[in-house]
Design an enzyme around this catalytic site. Structure first.
Site, mmCIF file in Angstrom:
data_model
loop_
_atom_site.group_PDB
_atom_site.id
_atom_site.type_symbol
_atom_site.label_atom_id
_atom_site.label_comp_id
_atom_site.label_asym_id
_atom_site.label_seq_id
_atom_site.Cartn_x
_atom_site.Cartn_y
_atom_site.Cartn_z
ATOM 1 N N ILE A 82 1.040 -1.219 -0.025
ATOM 2 C CA ILE A 82 -0.165 -0.170 0.031
ATOM 3 C C ILE A 82 0.840 1.218 -0.074
ATOM 4 O O ILE A 82 1.771 1.403 0.937
ATOM 5 C CB ILE A 82 -0.788 0.008 1.213
ATOM 6 N N LYS A 83 0.680 1.827 -0.940
ATOM 7 C CA LYS A 83 1.581 3.330 -1.180
ATOM 8 C C LYS A 83 0.628 4.350 -0.684
ATOM 9 O O LYS A 83 -0.372 4.662 -0.886
ATOM 10 C CB LYS A 83 1.723 3.508 -2.672
ATOM 11 N N LEU A 84 1.346 5.090 0.468
ATOM 12 C CA LEU A 84 0.682 6.260 1.078
ATOM 13 C C LEU A 84 1.412 7.511 0.915
ATOM 14 O O LEU A 84 2.851 7.408 0.898
ATOM 15 C CB LEU A 84 0.805 5.907 2.623
#
Ligand code: G3P
Length: 214
Positions: A82-84
């Protein structure tokens, strides 16, 4: 050093996969938009091509909404990271996801202080954008060196994933300063193979052999 390809185009990922040296894939909303397809469709297809970490970025900007999106993206495949974004909400969401054992990639990092925050939140990867720093008169590679140094001082396990890579020299320099991973467009990765002495040497070998072959 691990090599990820940075694209949302599945045809490029298929081409990259054939090289046999690609460890993972990163995408971002701009790259997905270029594909003209939905995020879910693209990410699903990428996961069927490359067996490695696949970064899929949330669109939400508030923590709770990021967590909901992260839960949906995580359902796509076990390899999803998950890219945040590196914001207060992004770091808080990273902390929650890290505690749940979800892999994360904190993106849009432009300073060592930001990288420290991502490590404290347990990020799997930090993505410093070297090309965009260079474009704006800063020194992208110096940032990779700084983050490597501070992570090593404190023993942070977050991997330095050099992003916004523009050319093969960036990749070489990332290797020299100890980036764990680089993510680059396929064109830059393909430049790693090139050297005129390799091409000329091969031509000479083949022509010498052809002349002497009985
Ligand atoms: O995916 C993040 C990063 O690699 C984007 O690079 O070339 O748009 O600065 P760039």
């Amino acid at each position: 050093m691990q090599i990820f390809v940075d694209t949302g185009l599945v045809e490029e990922i298929r081409e990259a996969a054939k090289l046999g040296i690609i460890d993972g894939v990163t995408t971002n909303p701009s790259l997905i938009a270029k594909s003209g397809r939905s995020l879910k469709d693209v990410i699903e297809e990428i996961c069927s091509i490359i067996d490695g970490p696949i970064s899929a970025e949330v669109i939400a900007i508030e923590k709770e909404a990021m967590l909901l999106e992260a839960a949906e993206l995580s359902k796509i495949h076990d390899n999803i990271v998950i890219k945040l974004p590196l914001t207060e909400d992004g770091i808080a969401a990273c902390k929650v996801l890290s505690a749940q054992g979800v892999k994360t990639n904190v993106t849009l990092c432009f300073s060592s202080n930001q990288a420290i925050l991502a490590a404290k939140a347990g990020a799997t990867y930090i993505s410093p954008f070297i090309g965009r720093l260079d474009d704006n008169g800063h020194d992208g590679m110096a940032l990779i060196e700084e983050i490597r140094a501070v992570y090593d001082i404190y023993g942070y396990q977050t991997q330095v994933l050099a992003a916004s890579v523009r050319h093969a020299t960036h990749i070489r320099d990332c290797g020299l300063v100890g980036a764990d991973v680089i993510t680059a467009p396929l064109k830059a990765i393909k430049l790693m193979y090139k050297h005129p002495l390799t091409e000329n040497g091969l031509k000479a070998f083949l022509s010498d052999y052809a002349k002497s072959a009985k």
